[in-house]
Design a protein around this motif. Structure first.
Motif, PDB file in Angstrom:
ATOM      1  N   ARG A  46     119.937  48.011 -54.033  1.00 10.23           N
ATOM      2  CA  ARG A  46     121.170  47.669 -53.332  1.00 10.23           C
ATOM      3  C   ARG A  46     121.770  48.909 -52.696  1.00 10.23           C
ATOM      4  NH1 ARG A  46     122.026  44.169 -58.058  1.00 10.23           N
ATOM      5  NH2 ARG A  46     122.030  41.999 -57.349  1.00 10.23           N
ATOM      6  N   GLY A  47     122.590  48.687 -51.688  1.00  8.03           N
ATOM      7  CA  GLY A  47     123.295  49.789 -51.061  1.00  8.03           C
ATOM      8  C   GLY A  47     122.424  50.544 -50.074  1.00  8.03           C
ATOM      9  N   CYS A  48     123.038  51.468 -49.385  1.00 14.72           N
ATOM     10  CA  CYS A  48     122.322  52.317 -48.434  1.00 14.72           C
ATOM     11  C   CYS A  48     123.224  53.479 -48.073  1.00 14.72           C
ATOM     12  CB  CYS A  48     121.940  51.526 -47.175  1.00 14.72           C
ATOM     13  SG  CYS A  48     123.340  51.054 -46.132  1.00 14.72           S
ATOM     14  N   CYS A  49     122.761  54.285 -47.131  1.00 14.05           N
ATOM     15  CA  CYS A  49     123.589  55.345 -46.548  1.00 14.05           C
ATOM     16  C   CYS A  49     123.988  56.417 -47.559  1.00 14.05           C
ATOM     17  CB  CYS A  49     124.847  54.758 -45.892  1.00 14.05           C
ATOM     18  SG  CYS A  49     124.501  53.376 -44.794  1.00 14.05           S
ATOM     19  N   THR A  50     123.153  56.620 -48.584  1.00 11.65           N
ATOM     20  CA  THR A  50     123.399  57.722 -49.507  1.00 11.65           C
ATOM     21  C   THR A  50     122.905  59.022 -48.871  1.00 11.65           C
ATOM     22  OG1 THR A  50     121.245  57.492 -50.571  1.00 11.65           O
ATOM     23  CG2 THR A  50     123.061  56.179 -51.484  1.00 11.65           C
ATOM     24  N   ILE A  51     123.269  60.125 -49.502  1.00 15.53           N
ATOM     25  CA  ILE A  51     122.769  61.417 -49.039  1.00 15.53           C
ATOM     26  C   ILE A  51     121.249  61.463 -49.188  1.00 15.53           C
ATOM     27  CG2 ILE A  51     122.826  63.900 -49.478  1.00 15.53           C
ATOM     28  CD1 ILE A  51     125.757  63.528 -50.340  1.00 15.53           C
ATOM     29  N   GLU A  52     120.740  60.812 -50.228  1.00 13.24           N
ATOM     30  CA  GLU A  52     119.297  60.713 -50.416  1.00 13.24           C
ATOM     31  C   GLU A  52     118.644  59.994 -49.232  1.00 13.24           C
ATOM     32  OE1 GLU A  52     116.082  58.733 -53.561  1.00 13.24           O
ATOM     33  OE2 GLU A  52     118.207  58.215 -53.653  1.00 13.24           O
ATOM     34  N   ASP A  53     119.258  58.909 -48.744  1.00 10.07           N
ATOM     35  CA  ASP A  53     118.717  58.171 -47.603  1.00 10.07           C
ATOM     36  C   ASP A  53     118.674  59.050 -46.356  1.00 10.07           C
ATOM     37  OD1 ASP A  53     118.293  55.694 -48.903  1.00 10.07           O
ATOM     38  OD2 ASP A  53     120.418  55.231 -48.756  1.00 10.07           O
ATOM     39  N   ALA A  54     119.742  59.812 -46.132  1.00 14.18           N
ATOM     40  CA  ALA A  54     119.765  60.715 -44.976  1.00 14.18           C
ATOM     41  C   ALA A  54     118.639  61.744 -45.080  1.00 14.18           C
ATOM     42  CB  ALA A  54     121.118  61.413 -44.884  1.00 14.18           C
ATOM     43  N   GLY A  55     118.396  62.242 -46.289  1.00 12.67           N
ATOM     44  CA  GLY A  55     117.307  63.197 -46.485  1.00 12.67           C
ATOM     45  C   GLY A  55     115.946  62.572 -46.237  1.00 12.67           C
ATOM     46  N   ASP A  56     115.779  61.316 -46.673  1.00 14.28           N
ATOM     47  CA  ASP A  56     114.511  60.626 -46.428  1.00 14.28           C
ATOM     48  C   ASP A  56     114.272  60.452 -44.927  1.00 14.28           C
ATOM     49  OD1 ASP A  56     114.033  60.442 -49.116  1.00 14.28           O
ATOM     50  OD2 ASP A  56     114.712  58.356 -49.311  1.00 14.28           O
ATOM     51  N   ALA A  57     115.328  60.101 -44.205  1.00 17.48           N
ATOM     52  CA  ALA A  57     115.192  59.929 -42.755  1.00 17.48           C
ATOM     53  C   ALA A  57     114.833  61.252 -42.089  1.00 17.48           C
ATOM     54  CB  ALA A  57     116.498  59.374 -42.174  1.00 17.48           C
ATOM     55  N   ARG A  58     115.447  62.323 -42.541  1.00 17.07           N
ATOM     56  CA  ARG A  58     115.152  63.648 -41.964  1.00 17.07           C
ATOM     57  C   ARG A  58     113.694  64.042 -42.204  1.00 17.07           C
ATOM     58  NH1 ARG A  58     118.254  67.711 -40.172  1.00 17.07           N
ATOM     59  NH2 ARG A  58     120.165  66.719 -40.939  1.00 17.07           N
ATOM     60  N   ARG A  59     113.179  63.743 -43.394  1.00 21.07           N
ATOM     61  CA  ARG A  59     111.785  64.089 -43.690  1.00 21.07           C
ATOM     62  C   ARG A  59     110.819  63.323 -42.776  1.00 21.07           C
ATOM     63  NH1 ARG A  59     113.781  64.997 -49.012  1.00 21.07           N
ATOM     64  NH2 ARG A  59     113.838  62.761 -49.527  1.00 21.07           N
ATOM     65  N   VAL A  60     111.127  62.061 -42.499  1.00 23.65           N
ATOM     66  CA  VAL A  60     110.297  61.292 -41.570  1.00 23.65           C
ATOM     67  C   VAL A  60     110.343  61.911 -40.182  1.00 23.65           C
ATOM     68  CG1 VAL A  60     110.049  59.073 -40.383  1.00 23.65           C
ATOM     69  CG2 VAL A  60     110.450  59.130 -42.849  1.00 23.65           C
ATOM     70  N   ALA A  61     111.543  62.286 -39.736  1.00 20.40           N
ATOM     71  CA  ALA A  61     111.681  62.905 -38.417  1.00 20.40           C
ATOM     72  C   ALA A  61     110.867  64.208 -38.340  1.00 20.40           C
ATOM     73  CB  ALA A  61     113.154  63.183 -38.123  1.00 20.40           C
ATOM     74  N   ASP A  62     110.849  64.964 -39.433  1.00 16.75           N
ATOM     75  CA  ASP A  62     110.062  66.196 -39.461  1.00 16.75           C
ATOM     76  C   ASP A  62     108.574  65.890 -39.322  1.00 16.75           C
ATOM     77  OD1 ASP A  62     112.339  67.695 -39.734  1.00 16.75           O
ATOM     78  OD2 ASP A  62     112.162  67.942 -41.909  1.00 16.75           O
ATOM     79  N   VAL A  63     108.096  64.841 -40.013  1.00 17.21           N
ATOM     80  CA  VAL A  63     106.689  64.456 -39.908  1.00 17.21           C
ATOM     81  C   VAL A  63     106.349  64.068 -38.473  1.00 17.21           C
ATOM     82  CG1 VAL A  63     104.964  62.746 -40.601  1.00 17.21           C
ATOM     83  CG2 VAL A  63     106.482  63.745 -42.322  1.00 17.21           C
ATOM     84  N   LEU A  64     107.286  63.348 -37.822  1.00 18.34           N
ATOM     85  CA  LEU A  64     107.057  62.904 -36.441  1.00 18.34           C
ATOM     86  C   LEU A  64     107.259  64.033 -35.428  1.00 18.34           C
ATOM     87  CD1 LEU A  64     108.880  59.435 -36.512  1.00 18.34           C
ATOM     88  CD2 LEU A  64     106.403  59.835 -36.477  1.00 18.34           C
ATOM     89  N   GLY A  65     107.963  65.074 -35.846  1.00 23.58           N
ATOM     90  CA  GLY A  65     108.235  66.182 -34.933  1.00 23.58           C
ATOM     91  C   GLY A  65     109.288  65.854 -33.892  1.00 23.58           C
ATOM     92  N   ILE A  66     110.280  65.032 -34.274  1.00 26.24           N
ATOM     93  CA  ILE A  66     111.339  64.657 -33.334  1.00 26.24           C
ATOM     94  C   ILE A  66     112.673  65.245 -33.789  1.00 26.24           C
ATOM     95  CG2 ILE A  66     110.181  62.526 -32.668  1.00 26.24           C
ATOM     96  CD1 ILE A  66     112.131  60.993 -34.495  1.00 26.24           C
ATOM     97  N   PRO A  67     113.593  65.493 -32.867  1.00 21.98           N
ATOM     98  CA  PRO A  67     114.929  65.947 -33.263  1.00 21.98           C
ATOM     99  C   PRO A  67     115.609  64.897 -34.143  1.00 21.98           C
ATOM    100  CG  PRO A  67     114.583  66.182 -30.890  1.00 21.98           C
ATOM    101  CD  PRO A  67     113.449  65.355 -31.402  1.00 21.98           C
ATOM    102  N   PHE A  68     116.509  65.367 -35.010  1.00 24.37           N
ATOM    103  CA  PHE A  68     117.182  64.463 -35.932  1.00 24.37           C
ATOM    104  C   PHE A  68     118.646  64.857 -36.075  1.00 24.37           C
ATOM    105  CE2 PHE A  68     118.699  63.412 -40.199  1.00 24.37           C
ATOM    106  CZ  PHE A  68     118.429  62.051 -40.263  1.00 24.37           C
ATOM    107  N   TYR A  69     119.514  63.853 -36.052  1.00 20.21           N
ATOM    108  CA  TYR A  69     120.950  64.092 -36.193  1.00 20.21           C
ATOM    109  C   TYR A  69     121.563  63.036 -37.111  1.00 20.21           C
ATOM    110  CZ  TYR A  69     120.129  66.869 -31.996  1.00 20.21           C
ATOM    111  OH  TYR A  69     119.631  67.778 -31.088  1.00 20.21           O
ATOM    112  N   VAL A  70     122.671  63.399 -37.712  1.00 21.35           N
ATOM    113  CA  VAL A  70     123.491  62.434 -38.461  1.00 21.35           C
ATOM    114  C   VAL A  70     124.772  62.219 -37.676  1.00 21.35           C
ATOM    115  CG1 VAL A  70     124.757  61.985 -40.590  1.00 21.35           C
ATOM    116  CG2 VAL A  70     122.538  63.137 -40.693  1.00 21.35           C
ATOM    117  N   TRP A  71     125.047  60.973 -37.338  1.00 14.06           N
ATOM    118  CA  TRP A  71     126.266  60.619 -36.604  1.00 14.06           C
ATOM    119  C   TRP A  71     127.234  59.945 -37.560  1.00 14.06           C
ATOM    120  CZ3 TRP A  71     124.266  58.197 -31.338  1.00 14.06           C
ATOM    121  CH2 TRP A  71     123.675  59.221 -30.577  1.00 14.06           C
ATOM    122  N   ASP A  72     128.433  60.480 -37.623  1.00 17.08           N
ATOM    123  CA  ASP A  72     129.451  59.955 -38.527  1.00 17.08           C
ATOM    124  C   ASP A  72     130.153  58.762 -37.886  1.00 17.08           C
ATOM    125  OD1 ASP A  72     131.485  59.422 -40.271  1.00 17.08           O
ATOM    126  OD2 ASP A  72     132.414  61.402 -40.189  1.00 17.08           O
TER     127      ASP A  72
END
Length: 361
Positions: A46-72
């Protein structure tokens, strides 16, 4: 095209971003911070948008080699989704926050910001398909994987939003998406799916609402006899079709189950009755949203009132922002505030918020 890939930190949005990159688009990953006090770690599915989730998204972006941002977008989410959720329940209605989030956040606030920054479109990990017509117009269709189809919660998109939306997963089943994520080397390949209401991480909707609205004692009334048969601590915690958690003294009742058949917010009363009082075949909706031109005259459609509910043959016609729907048979548990989404085959015609439902004989 320059595309913002909305990356929640889950497997679906990860593969969606990868597929947009494979298709030759210029992709930037964006994680939406929707909580003003995000938890550090995810406690369950349940739930989403934890700091852990943001980190998981960043790791995927690193694998893909694309820029990554967090928008508040926490303030916007709080106003347009969470406060709307509380207001709807307080008024005796049963909202679907996922539809509101798609309408107000992902394909409004996010899309508007993306376009303002020079991007052409937004891609998400929703299970749905966009089909381009010969005339260049775009249609929203159900996903191939019927068990994961999310076209219902996207029924609020209008033609302009649909023109700038990509759903790269619509032609694939969920097991194949996980297999693809593993092949791509994504850490999130086996991450559990999020479910239920994302901002109520423990799944206790009643408790969450009570903490914001307080206890509001009132009566539970038999709809047939008008007799007071019980009490409650807040009519907002009940929804049409509910059977569990009524706390009734059944000693003076027959053996038939009792359900919530109505919630009167003005009198703070919850009305209960037998199942025969739940069946309806007529719906009036407001706040109509069309995924293309509004239907002209009476049209044959399929109507769906829950995210994973059954589609029922129906006739529908539009009048301004209102929609009238006549179903071919009765369906149960239709609550004000839910959305009715209309289909023509697999194509999403549009949606409306249910204002009233009744049995037309």
């Amino acid at each position: 095209m320059r595309v913002v890939a909305a990356m929640s930190g889950g497997v679906d949005s990860a593969v969606a971003a990868g597929r947009m990159l494979d298709a030759g688009h210029e992709v930037v990953g964006v994680h939406l911070a929707l909580s003003q006090s995000a938890a550090t770690l995810r406690e369950s599915a349940r739930g989403c948008c934890t700091i852990e989730d943001a980190g998981d998204a960043r790791r995927v972006a690193d694998v893909l080699g694309i820029p990554f941002y967090v928008w508040d977008m926490a303030a916007r989410f709080k106003h347009d989704v969470m406060e709307d959720f509380v207001a709807e329940y307080s008024a005796g209605r049963t909202p679907n926050p996922c539809l509101r989030c798609n309408e107000k956040i992902k394909f409004s606030a996010l899309l508007d910001k993306a376009v303002a920054l020079g991007f052409d479109a937004v891609a998400t990990g929703h299970y749905a398909q966009v089909v381009e017509r010969a005339d260049g117009g775009r249609e929203l269709h159900r996903a191939v994987d019927s068990a994961k189809d999310q076209s219902y919660v996207l029924g609020v998109l209008d033609a302009d939003q649909l023109a700038r939306a990509f759903f790269p997963l619509g032609d694939t089943t969920k097991p194949d998406i996980r297999a693809e994520a593993k092949e791509r080397g994504f850490y999130v390949a086996s991450k559990p799916d999020s479910h239920d209401i994302c901002f109520i991480a423990n799944g206790d909707t009643k408790g969450w609402l009570t903490s914001r609205l307080g206890e509001q004692p009132g009566e539970i009334v038999d709809a047939a006899s008008g007799e007071v048969v019980g009490s409650h601590q807040g009519a907002y915690a009940y929804t049409v079709g509910q059977r569990r958690g009524l706390g009734l003294d059944r000693s003076h009742m027959d053996g038939d189950p009792r359900y919530v058949v109505g919630v009167d917010a003005a009198s703070n009363r919850v009305m209960i009755g037998t199942s025969d009082l739940l069946g309806v075949n007529a719906i009036r909706g407001d706040h109509a949203r069309w995924c293309g031109p509004p239907p002209e005259g009476v049209v044959e459609v399929g109507a769906q009132v829950r995210a994973h509910g059954e589609e029922v043959p129906a006739q529908a016609w539009a009048s301004g922002d209102d929609v009238e729907v006549r179903l071919s048979g009765r369906i149960r548990g239709v609550a004000p505030g839910q959305s009715v989404v209309l289909y023509d085959g697999t194509r999403v015609v549009g949606s409306a918020s249910i204002a009233k439902s009744w049995l037309e004989r």
